[in-house]
Design a protein around this motif. Structure first.
Motif, PDB file in Angstrom:
ATOM      1  N   UNK A 161       4.418   6.095  13.411  1.00  0.00           N
ATOM      2  CA  UNK A 161       5.359   6.679  12.466  1.00  0.00           C
ATOM      3  C   UNK A 161       5.190   8.185  12.371  1.00  0.00           C
ATOM      4  N   UNK A 162       6.285   8.864  12.097  1.00  0.00           N
ATOM      5  CA  UNK A 162       6.299  10.311  11.893  1.00  0.00           C
ATOM      6  C   UNK A 162       7.125  10.579  10.638  1.00  0.00           C
ATOM      7  N   UNK A 163       6.511  11.164   9.621  1.00  0.00           N
ATOM      8  CA  UNK A 163       7.200  11.366   8.340  1.00  0.00           C
ATOM      9  C   UNK A 163       7.142  12.828   7.924  1.00  0.00           C
ATOM     10  N   UNK A 164       8.255  13.326   7.414  1.00  0.00           N
ATOM     11  CA  UNK A 164       8.279  14.703   6.929  1.00  0.00           C
ATOM     12  C   UNK A 164       9.596  15.034   6.268  1.00  0.00           C
ATOM     13  N   UNK A 196       1.946   4.840   5.744  1.00  0.00           N
ATOM     14  CA  UNK A 196       1.029   4.943   6.874  1.00  0.00           C
ATOM     15  C   UNK A 196      -0.432   4.953   6.423  1.00  0.00           C
ATOM     16  N   UNK A 197      -0.672   5.050   5.119  1.00  0.00           N
ATOM     17  CA  UNK A 197      -2.019   5.241   4.603  1.00  0.00           C
ATOM     18  C   UNK A 197      -2.841   3.950   4.674  1.00  0.00           C
ATOM     19  N   UNK A 198      -4.186   4.061   4.523  1.00  0.00           N
ATOM     20  CA  UNK A 198      -5.011   2.855   4.459  1.00  0.00           C
ATOM     21  C   UNK A 198      -4.479   1.881   3.415  1.00  0.00           C
ATOM     22  N   UNK A 199      -4.371   0.621   3.802  1.00  0.00           N
ATOM     23  CA  UNK A 199      -3.799  -0.393   2.921  1.00  0.00           C
ATOM     24  C   UNK A 199      -2.308  -0.550   3.079  1.00  0.00           C
ATOM     25  N   UNK A 200      -1.663   0.371   3.792  1.00  0.00           N
ATOM     26  CA  UNK A 200      -0.226   0.281   4.023  1.00  0.00           C
ATOM     27  C   UNK A 200       0.095  -0.738   5.103  1.00  0.00           C
ATOM     28  N   UNK A 201       1.379  -1.076   5.252  1.00  0.00           N
ATOM     29  CA  UNK A 201       1.768  -2.183   6.138  1.00  0.00           C
ATOM     30  C   UNK A 201       1.588  -1.920   7.623  1.00  0.00           C
ATOM     31  N   UNK A 203      -0.874   0.469   8.799  1.00  0.00           N
ATOM     32  CA  UNK A 203      -2.143   1.143   9.053  1.00  0.00           C
ATOM     33  C   UNK A 203      -3.015   0.312   9.993  1.00  0.00           C
ATOM     34  N   UNK A 204      -3.361   0.911  11.133  1.00  0.00           N
ATOM     35  CA  UNK A 204      -4.220   0.237  12.095  1.00  0.00           C
ATOM     36  C   UNK A 204      -3.584  -0.894  12.857  1.00  0.00           C
ATOM     37  N   UNK A 205      -2.273  -1.076  12.701  1.00  0.00           N
ATOM     38  CA  UNK A 205      -1.599  -2.220  13.327  1.00  0.00           C
ATOM     39  C   UNK A 205      -0.939  -1.798  14.642  1.00  0.00           C
ATOM     40  N   UNK A 206      -1.263  -2.448  15.758  1.00  0.00           N
ATOM     41  CA  UNK A 206      -0.615  -2.144  17.037  1.00  0.00           C
ATOM     42  C   UNK A 206       0.737  -2.842  17.133  1.00  0.00           C
ATOM     43  N   UNK A 207       1.775  -2.156  16.705  1.00  0.00           N
ATOM     44  CA  UNK A 207       3.106  -2.758  16.594  1.00  0.00           C
ATOM     45  C   UNK A 207       4.097  -2.079  17.524  1.00  0.00           C
ATOM     46  N   UNK A 208       5.037  -2.851  18.026  1.00  0.00           N
ATOM     47  CA  UNK A 208       6.172  -2.278  18.738  1.00  0.00           C
ATOM     48  C   UNK A 208       7.063  -1.558  17.733  1.00  0.00           C
ATOM     49  N   UNK A 209       8.030  -0.793  18.252  1.00  0.00           N
ATOM     50  CA  UNK A 209       8.933  -0.083  17.343  1.00  0.00           C
ATOM     51  C   UNK A 209       9.663  -1.058  16.414  1.00  0.00           C
ATOM     52  N   UNK A 213       9.204  -1.076  12.367  1.00  0.00           N
ATOM     53  CA  UNK A 213      10.324  -0.895  11.435  1.00  0.00           C
ATOM     54  C   UNK A 213      10.441  -2.082  10.482  1.00  0.00           C
ATOM     55  N   UNK A 214      10.242  -3.286  10.997  1.00  0.00           N
ATOM     56  CA  UNK A 214      10.331  -4.478  10.176  1.00  0.00           C
ATOM     57  C   UNK A 214       9.224  -4.485   9.113  1.00  0.00           C
ATOM     58  N   UNK A 215       8.028  -4.072   9.485  1.00  0.00           N
ATOM     59  CA  UNK A 215       6.921  -4.022   8.530  1.00  0.00           C
ATOM     60  C   UNK A 215       7.221  -3.057   7.398  1.00  0.00           C
ATOM     61  N   UNK A 216       7.844  -1.928   7.696  1.00  0.00           N
ATOM     62  CA  UNK A 216       8.188  -0.955   6.669  1.00  0.00           C
ATOM     63  C   UNK A 216       9.252  -1.516   5.733  1.00  0.00           C
ATOM     64  N   UNK A 217      10.265  -2.157   6.310  1.00  0.00           N
ATOM     65  CA  UNK A 217      11.348  -2.713   5.502  1.00  0.00           C
ATOM     66  C   UNK A 217      10.828  -3.842   4.610  1.00  0.00           C
ATOM     67  N   UNK A 218       9.987  -4.705   5.188  1.00  0.00           N
ATOM     68  CA  UNK A 218       9.444  -5.836   4.433  1.00  0.00           C
ATOM     69  C   UNK A 218       8.600  -5.351   3.266  1.00  0.00           C
ATOM     70  N   UNK A 219       7.808  -4.301   3.492  1.00  0.00           N
ATOM     71  CA  UNK A 219       6.960  -3.773   2.431  1.00  0.00           C
ATOM     72  C   UNK A 219       7.791  -3.188   1.304  1.00  0.00           C
ATOM     73  N   UNK A 220       8.964  -2.646   1.633  1.00  0.00           N
ATOM     74  CA  UNK A 220       9.803  -2.003   0.612  1.00  0.00           C
ATOM     75  C   UNK A 220      10.547  -3.016  -0.248  1.00  0.00           C
ATOM     76  N   UNK A 221      10.593  -4.272   0.166  1.00  0.00           N
ATOM     77  CA  UNK A 221      11.374  -5.287  -0.560  1.00  0.00           C
ATOM     78  C   UNK A 221      10.595  -5.814  -1.768  1.00  0.00           C
TER      79      UNK A 221
END
Length: 221
Positions: A161-164, A196-201, A203-209, A213-221
Motif C-alpha cells: 500500500x501507498x498512502x498520502x 498499514x500499521x501493526x494490527x492492521x488488516x 500488516x505483514x500479510x503477503x497479499x496480491x493486489x 484491496x479486499x482486506x482493506x474494504x473488509x476492515x472498513x465494514x
C-alpha cells in the motif's frame, strides 16, 4: 506538489536516511531497479562506508544534508524512538517516505505517538510540516523486501500500500514501489495509512493486489 515538480529526468534520486536493518535493504532494491541512491546515518559517512559497501553496494554514503539536498525521494528508515530528535528542517520541502512503525514492545512508549486520534505517519507529517509525507514499506519485513520481489504480471506478485494526501507524491512513490518489484494499492489520504500499521488488516500479510484491496474494504465494514 504537482507531477511536473516531482518527476525529474530519468529515474528519481533516492536518499535513504538510516543504515540499520531496513535502510540498506531499501537501498539495494532501489539500486537494482536502476535508481541512484545515497545513504546516510546520523554522523560522518565514513562510519558507514564499509557497511554500505557490503550491504548496499552501489549506494553512496553521504552526510545526511548532502544526501537530501539532491534527492527526489527521501526514505525515512530510522528507528522510530529516534524520531522525536529528528531535525525537521533537514527534509523541509522534500517528499518523505515514512517506513517507520510505532511498536511499544520494541520502541517503548513514545509520548509523541500515543495520541490515538492520529496514525503514526500523520504524527510524522504534523512534525514535518514543511515536507510531503507518504506512508509505505512499513508493512513488509525488511528481510522479505528483497526476497518477495516479482516481475510485473507474475501470478504471485505481492502488493504494497501507498498512502498520502498529495496525489503527485503518491504516484511517484507508487511507481518506485512497482519498479522494485511490487504491485501497489494507492490510498488518497495519509489517514488511511493507519490500515498499514501493526494490527492492521494488511500488516505483514503477503497479499496480491486483489486480496490486499479486499482486506482493506473488509476492515472498513
Amino acid at each position: 506538489m504537482t507531477d511536473d515538480t516531482l518527476v525529474p529526468p530519468g529515474l528519481p534520486r533516492i536518499a535513504v536516511l538510516g543504515a540499520g536493518h531496513t535502510g540498506p535493504v531499501i537501498a539495494r532494491v532501489a539500486i537494482a531497479a536502476g535508481h541512484p541512491v545515497s545513504i546516510a546515518a546520523s554522523g560522518d559517512p565514513d562510519r558507514i562506508s564499509l557497511i554500505t559497501s557490503v550491504l548496499a553496494p552501489g549506494a553512496q554514503p553521504r552526510w545526511a544534508a548532502d544526501a537530501v539536498a539532491d534527492a527526489d525521494i527521501v526514505i525515512l528508515a530510522i528507528p522510530l524512538h529516534r524520531f522525536p530528535a529528528f531535525d525537521s528542517d533537514l527534509v523541509a520541502g522534500r517528499l518523505v517516505v515514512d517506513t517507520m512503525n510505532y511498536w511499544p514492545p520494541t520502541d517503548g512508549v513514545q509520548k509523541m505517538f500515543e495520541d490515538r486520534r492520529y496514525g503514526s505517519s500523520e504524527i510524522v507529517q504534523r512534525r514535518l510540516t514543511g515536507s510531503t509525507v507518504v506512508k509505505t514499506l512499513n508493512h513488509i519485513g525488511y528481510h522479505e523486501l528483497e526476497e518477495d520481489r516479482r516481475s510485473p504480471g507474475s501470478p504471485d506478485r505481492r502488493a504494497l500500500g501507498v498512502a498520502g494526501d498529495d496525489p503527485g507524491a503518491v504516484k511517484l512513490v507508487a511507481e518506485l514501489i512497482e519498479r522494485i518489484g511490487y504491485d501497489t494499492v494507492r490510498l488518497d489520504n495519509l489517514e488511511a495509512g493507519r490500515l498499514f500499521q501493526p494490527g492492521g488488516p494488511v500488516f505483514g500479510a503477503p497479499l496480491s493486489r486483489t486480496a490486499f484491496e479486499l482486506a482493506l474494504v473488509t476492515d472498513a465494514q
